[in-house]
Scaffold this motif. Structure first.
Motif, PDB file in Angstrom:
ATOM      1  N   UNK A  99      -9.192  43.534 -54.503  1.00  0.00           N
ATOM      2  CA  UNK A  99      -9.376  44.856 -55.105  1.00  0.00           C
ATOM      3  C   UNK A  99      -8.052  45.611 -55.117  1.00  0.00           C
ATOM      4  N   UNK A 100      -7.326  45.578 -54.009  1.00  0.00           N
ATOM      5  CA  UNK A 100      -6.049  46.292 -53.955  1.00  0.00           C
ATOM      6  C   UNK A 100      -5.026  45.681 -54.916  1.00  0.00           C
ATOM      7  N   UNK A 101      -5.047  44.338 -55.018  1.00  0.00           N
ATOM      8  CA  UNK A 101      -4.125  43.679 -55.945  1.00  0.00           C
ATOM      9  C   UNK A 101      -4.444  44.053 -57.393  1.00  0.00           C
ATOM     10  N   UNK A 102      -5.743  44.093 -57.725  1.00  0.00           N
ATOM     11  CA  UNK A 102      -6.142  44.468 -59.081  1.00  0.00           C
ATOM     12  C   UNK A 102      -5.794  45.930 -59.365  1.00  0.00           C
ATOM     13  N   UNK A 103      -6.003  46.790 -58.365  1.00  0.00           N
ATOM     14  CA  UNK A 103      -5.704  48.214 -58.542  1.00  0.00           C
ATOM     15  C   UNK A 103      -4.221  48.423 -58.823  1.00  0.00           C
ATOM     16  N   UNK A 104      -3.371  47.675 -58.111  1.00  0.00           N
ATOM     17  CA  UNK A 104      -1.925  47.793 -58.339  1.00  0.00           C
ATOM     18  C   UNK A 104      -1.553  47.287 -59.733  1.00  0.00           C
ATOM     19  N   UNK A 105      -2.189  46.195 -60.157  1.00  0.00           N
ATOM     20  CA  UNK A 105      -1.894  45.630 -61.477  1.00  0.00           C
ATOM     21  C   UNK A 105      -2.341  46.561 -62.597  1.00  0.00           C
ATOM     22  N   UNK A 106      -3.528  47.150 -62.415  1.00  0.00           N
ATOM     23  CA  UNK A 106      -4.101  48.013 -63.460  1.00  0.00           C
ATOM     24  C   UNK A 106      -3.674  49.474 -63.313  1.00  0.00           C
ATOM     25  N   UNK A 107      -3.024  49.782 -62.172  1.00  0.00           N
ATOM     26  CA  UNK A 107      -2.619  51.159 -61.875  1.00  0.00           C
ATOM     27  C   UNK A 107      -3.821  52.100 -61.889  1.00  0.00           C
ATOM     28  N   UNK A 108      -4.836  51.697 -61.124  1.00  0.00           N
ATOM     29  CA  UNK A 108      -6.036  52.511 -60.991  1.00  0.00           C
ATOM     30  C   UNK A 108      -6.341  52.705 -59.508  1.00  0.00           C
TER      31      UNK A 108
ATOM     32  N   UNK B 256     -12.289  52.768 -57.827  1.00  0.00           N
ATOM     33  CA  UNK B 256     -12.905  52.663 -59.159  1.00  0.00           C
ATOM     34  C   UNK B 256     -13.294  51.236 -59.508  1.00  0.00           C
ATOM     35  N   UNK B 257     -12.893  50.281 -58.692  1.00  0.00           N
ATOM     36  CA  UNK B 257     -13.106  48.873 -59.015  1.00  0.00           C
ATOM     37  C   UNK B 257     -14.430  48.391 -58.430  1.00  0.00           C
ATOM     38  N   UNK B 258     -15.193  47.723 -59.243  1.00  0.00           N
ATOM     39  CA  UNK B 258     -16.417  47.064 -58.791  1.00  0.00           C
ATOM     40  C   UNK B 258     -16.209  45.553 -58.845  1.00  0.00           C
TER      41      UNK B 258
ATOM     42  N   UNK C 132     -17.698  37.424 -58.803  1.00  0.00           N
ATOM     43  CA  UNK C 132     -16.330  36.952 -58.957  1.00  0.00           C
ATOM     44  C   UNK C 132     -15.521  37.659 -60.016  1.00  0.00           C
ATOM     45  N   UNK C 133     -16.041  38.729 -60.583  1.00  0.00           N
ATOM     46  CA  UNK C 133     -15.340  39.476 -61.623  1.00  0.00           C
ATOM     47  C   UNK C 133     -15.068  40.893 -61.124  1.00  0.00           C
ATOM     48  N   UNK C 134     -13.799  41.322 -61.217  1.00  0.00           N
ATOM     49  CA  UNK C 134     -13.423  42.683 -60.858  1.00  0.00           C
ATOM     50  C   UNK C 134     -13.385  43.508 -62.132  1.00  0.00           C
ATOM     51  N   UNK C 135     -13.886  44.761 -62.068  1.00  0.00           N
ATOM     52  CA  UNK C 135     -13.922  45.625 -63.230  1.00  0.00           C
ATOM     53  C   UNK C 135     -13.526  47.047 -62.857  1.00  0.00           C
TER      54      UNK C 135
ATOM     55  N   UNK D  74     -13.372  50.414 -65.527  1.00  0.00           N
ATOM     56  CA  UNK D  74     -13.364  50.891 -66.906  1.00  0.00           C
ATOM     57  C   UNK D  74     -13.433  49.723 -67.870  1.00  0.00           C
ATOM     58  N   UNK D  75     -12.483  49.663 -68.769  1.00  0.00           N
ATOM     59  CA  UNK D  75     -12.454  48.584 -69.768  1.00  0.00           C
ATOM     60  C   UNK D  75     -11.703  47.353 -69.280  1.00  0.00           C
ATOM     61  N   UNK D  76     -11.125  47.441 -68.100  1.00  0.00           N
ATOM     62  CA  UNK D  76     -10.334  46.335 -67.563  1.00  0.00           C
ATOM     63  C   UNK D  76     -11.224  45.415 -66.711  1.00  0.00           C
ATOM     64  N   UNK D  77     -10.969  44.112 -66.822  1.00  0.00           N
ATOM     65  CA  UNK D  77     -11.726  43.169 -66.003  1.00  0.00           C
ATOM     66  C   UNK D  77     -10.918  41.887 -65.821  1.00  0.00           C
ATOM     67  N   UNK D  78     -11.235  41.151 -64.789  1.00  0.00           N
ATOM     68  CA  UNK D  78     -10.565  39.875 -64.536  1.00  0.00           C
ATOM     69  C   UNK D  78     -11.219  39.152 -63.381  1.00  0.00           C
ATOM     70  N   UNK D  79     -11.153  37.828 -63.405  1.00  0.00           N
ATOM     71  CA  UNK D  79     -11.745  37.054 -62.320  1.00  0.00           C
ATOM     72  C   UNK D  79     -10.776  36.968 -61.134  1.00  0.00           C
ATOM     73  N   UNK D  80     -11.267  36.498 -60.012  1.00  0.00           N
ATOM     74  CA  UNK D  80     -10.493  36.461 -58.776  1.00  0.00           C
ATOM     75  C   UNK D  80      -9.128  35.808 -58.958  1.00  0.00           C
ATOM     76  N   UNK D  81      -9.100  34.703 -59.713  1.00  0.00           N
ATOM     77  CA  UNK D  81      -7.873  33.919 -59.817  1.00  0.00           C
ATOM     78  C   UNK D  81      -6.695  34.678 -60.386  1.00  0.00           C
ATOM     79  N   UNK D  82      -6.961  35.709 -61.204  1.00  0.00           N
ATOM     80  CA  UNK D  82      -5.867  36.461 -61.823  1.00  0.00           C
ATOM     81  C   UNK D  82      -5.103  37.310 -60.821  1.00  0.00           C
ATOM     82  N   UNK D  83      -5.727  37.567 -59.658  1.00  0.00           N
ATOM     83  CA  UNK D  83      -5.112  38.481 -58.701  1.00  0.00           C
ATOM     84  C   UNK D  83      -4.808  37.813 -57.357  1.00  0.00           C
TER      85      UNK D  83
END
Length: 721
Positions: A132-141, A145-147, A151-154, A156-165
């Motif tokens: 979650x923290x890695x995705x937040x840093x990547x998305x700058x959110x 806000x991340x759910x 296996x999918x982090x979301x 708003x309109x941004x989403x990605x599976x675990x492997x991306x982060x």
């Protein structure tokens, strides 16, 4: 054309054919990406670049469901997709993968889920927090806000599976105490519809057991062991073995406990071993027959060596018994029992670069195996690597304190040229005639009742061989008392005034070991039979009497009360029924059983078992039910007709024709009810065994008036159909 294919080969071929029809999909129809990079998030969680989560399993799988249970705990907190999570057995590493209850890496005592419940959940929660923290840093959110779902982090309109982060997450500092879910948030824990993680591989033949492992250049070994326990080799002649096709050589083991025959395949090794002529020294060997051993056991009951009750002595209970309005006296006998797992013992010792070895094994206790193999080969423990596979059962056999078959394989490797992998294989006959056993045991009890049928005194004496003395767990022995010899009596949940326990250690070279549910295998049978005798003698309902002896203000007794009341409800028990009841507390779990039997003279069939279990949080309800059912079947197998007997020190039984498994027609219907609970989970692998036997014995008494006190039950003339 010659066509030869094994069942496993057929299954693998069928699976491969099916996979070809689902190009790009994995076995469950989920699109599989091709990424290969991965990151170890912590010692228990690894995530690949394609989002696949691997849970590192510190407890091996012998059919009891650890690969499913431990994976569930991580996947729950990680909010992973169950179909994108897989288990992998841990390497030998006491520091990272110790059983928190033992302080050593090993599986046993029905502790796998209990000791891992928070550890694995926190590992999953920590991994989720990092992602979650890695995705937040990547998305700058904002991380809040991340759910995360399947296996999918979301956000708003941004989403990605675990492997991306996962790469970025692995570089972050993990939280010291990650937040874990509350029970109302569980989606996987308690889900009765989760498929087991070992189902597919065990169905399609891809699951690897140690017996399946074949390495290039491997040679096979089989050992001729002494026909009497404690015998040693004085000399041997291998001239008969030299005519066996595929025979390589024969060597005495360094400890002179046997002679190993090497062959180019298992059959050649077995045939060559059987063709050896060996002279034995039986000076220190067991030479008694079963009748003599039984007589010696009963003699020990006359003068117990140790007092196992801290509050009441045998001498002090005598006046209470002398003044009792009624007394009930009984003696019970229990035979040696073999573990008889479906996959006999086997392992491979493989040389590796740097002068070390790799052990291929369904390894139950790496903490025992690693240093013992190292000592047998003159290596430092860190030179021994262990690769763990599925095990085809164990019931305690693979966790012995001597790591016997692992050390035998190491000794066989030591007397070879140490250049080729050596695979040691035990036959079924090897294990039943020369393995480890549940010890023989004898009990003698005298119970005093007042005029109202209340217990006023209880003199209980036990004679059996100690498991813990001389083992790495000898520190558990207090004042000469091995707790596994008296468990089930000494810590009974019932209020039993003036309970005195005497214990004597039976001595024999016959090797004994913990056997599924350890001392409870015999103590529960005795306790629950005696209480049934008390109820019948005093005219009390067996269930109501037991409830009256439990205090709802005490947590474990309250749990047992819940289990008893639940099985009374689900079974439709009524006072006066010709049915059997028993309950028992073992491995921190409460199990209550009602048995329905049909009896025609001495012909008996168990129609149905009603079981209720209180084991805390039901992580995998389906696994719990399977373990209760399997434990019941295991108990029935033992009590019906199984016994290991000896004639002049040699075991009489040799294989399943005379050490029988339960037949399909003999297995009753089993109804398992689980007490709803948010308590910490407790054990389920063993607690179904102890109360099953006495429930059936009590039911037989209710039907026939015949009280069974010597096992197996066929000794009383009963035939099971």
């Amino acid at each position: 054309m010659n066509i030869s294919v094994s069942r496993r080969g057929f299954l693998r071929g069928s699976a491969a054919g099916a996979a070809a029809l689902l190009i790009g999909l994995n076995a469950r129809g989920v699109l599989a990406a091709a990424g290969s990079l991965s990151a170890d998030i912590n010692p228990f969680v690894r995530i690949d670049a394609d989002g696949m989560v691997t849970v590192i399993i510190k407890h091996f799988e012998m059919g009891q469901g650890t690969t499913t249970g431990l994976t569930t705990l991580v996947a729950e907190e990680l909010d992973a997709d169950w179909d994108r999570v897989k288990p992998e057995f841990a390497a030998a590493n006491d520091k990272l993968y110790a059983n928190l209850f033992f302080g050593a890496q090993g599986t046993g005592g029905s502790t796998s889920i209990a000791n891992s419940f928070l550890q694995y959940r926190e590992a999953g929660a920590a991994a989720r927090d990092l992602l979650v923290r890695a995705a937040a840093a990547s998305w700058k959110v904002d991380p809040a806000s991340i759910t995360v779902e399947k296996g999918i982090l979301k956000s708003g309109s941004k989403s990605g599976h675990f492997g991306k982060f996962v790469s970025a997450a692995a570089k972050l500092q993990p939280a010291e105490k990650p937040t874990i879910k509350t029970p109302d948030q569980f989606k996987l824990i308690g889900n009765a519809k989760l498929h087991r993680k070992d189902n597919d591989g065990k169905t399609d033949g891809t699951a690897m057991f140690a017996m399946d492992v074949h390495l290039p250049g491997m040679i096979y070994a089989a050992i001729m062991r002494a026909p009497r326990f404690g015998g040693t080799v004085t000399s041997f002649d291998d001239s008969g073995a030299k005519g066996v096709p595929g025979f390589i050589a024969a060597k005495a083991l360094p400890n002179n406990a046997g002679v190993v025959a090497f062959g180019k395949n298992t059959w050649a090794a077995f045939q060559a071993r059987d063709a050896l002529s060996v002279e034995w020294d039986f000076t220190k060997a067991e030479g008694r027959s079963t009748d003599a051993m039984t007589a010696d056991l009963h003699a020990l009951l006359d003068k117990p060596q140790f007092e196992a009750s801290h509050e009441v002595s045998l001498a002090s209970v005598a006046p209470a018994l002398a003044g009792a309005a009624k007394t009930i006296e009984a003696e019970f006998d229990f035979p040696f029992l073999a573990h008889a797992p479906l996959e006999p013992e086997n392992c491979i010792i493989e040389p590796v670069a740097g002068g070390g070895v790799r052990v291929h094994d369904g390894c139950q206790f790496p903490t025992f195996t690693r240093p013992m193999v190292a000592a047998a080969l003159g290596l430092a423990p860190e030179k021994v690597e262990i690769k763990t596979y599925y095990a085809g059962g164990s019931f305690g056999r693979r966790a012995n304190k001597d790591s016997d078959y692992n050390v035998e394989a190491a000794m066989a490797f030591a007397v070879s040229d140490r250049k080729a992998p050596v695979k040691l294989v035990w036959s079924r006959e090897d294990d039943i005639r020369g393995g480890y056993y549940r010890s023989v045991a004898a009990h003698r009890a005298k119970v005093g009742l007042d005029g109202g049928g209340k217990i006023v005194g209880w003199d209980h004496r036990i004679a059996t061989k100690s498991i813990m003395k001389g083992s790495p767990f000898e520190g558990m022995v207090q004042n000469g008392v091995d707790p596994t010899s008296v468990e089930g009596v000494a810590e009974s949940l019932y209020t039993l005034p003036n309970l005195a326990i005497g214990l004597s250690d039976f001595e024999t070279p016959v090797p004994i070991l913990w056997w599924r549910s350890v001392g409870h295998t015999h103590t529960a049978f005795v306790m629950e039979s005696l209480l049934d005798m008390v109820a019948r003698e005093s005219g009390q309902d067996p269930i109501e009497m037991r409830l009256s002896m439990l205090d709802p203000a005490k947590p474990n007794q309250a749990r047992m009360i819940e289990a008893i009341k639940l099985v009374r409800e689900t079974s439709g028990w009524k006072k006066g029924d010709q049915r059997g009841f028993a309950c028992h507390y073992s491995f921190n779990t409460c199990v209550a059983v009602v048995a329905d039997v049909a009896a025609d003279g001495t012909s008996v069939h168990v129609d149905k078992l009603h079981m209720a279990v209180e084991c805390g949080v039901a992580v995998n309800p389906d696994v719990i039910r399977a373990q209760m059912e399997g434990g019941a079947g295991f108990a029935l197998t033992a009590i019906f007709r199984d016994a290991i007997t000896l004639t002049d020190g040699e075991v009489d039984q040799y294989n399943f024709p005379d050490y029988e498994l339960l037949r399909n027609k003999e297995m009753p219907a089993v109804d398992v009810a689980i007490v709803p609970s948010n308590n910490a989970p407790t054990g389920v692998g063993e607690p179904g065994v102890p109360p099953t036997g006495p429930a059936v014995a009590n039911a037989i008494f209710a039907k026939t008036g015949k009280r069974i006190m010597d096992l197996p039950m066929t000794k009383a003339g009963f035939e099971f159909v």
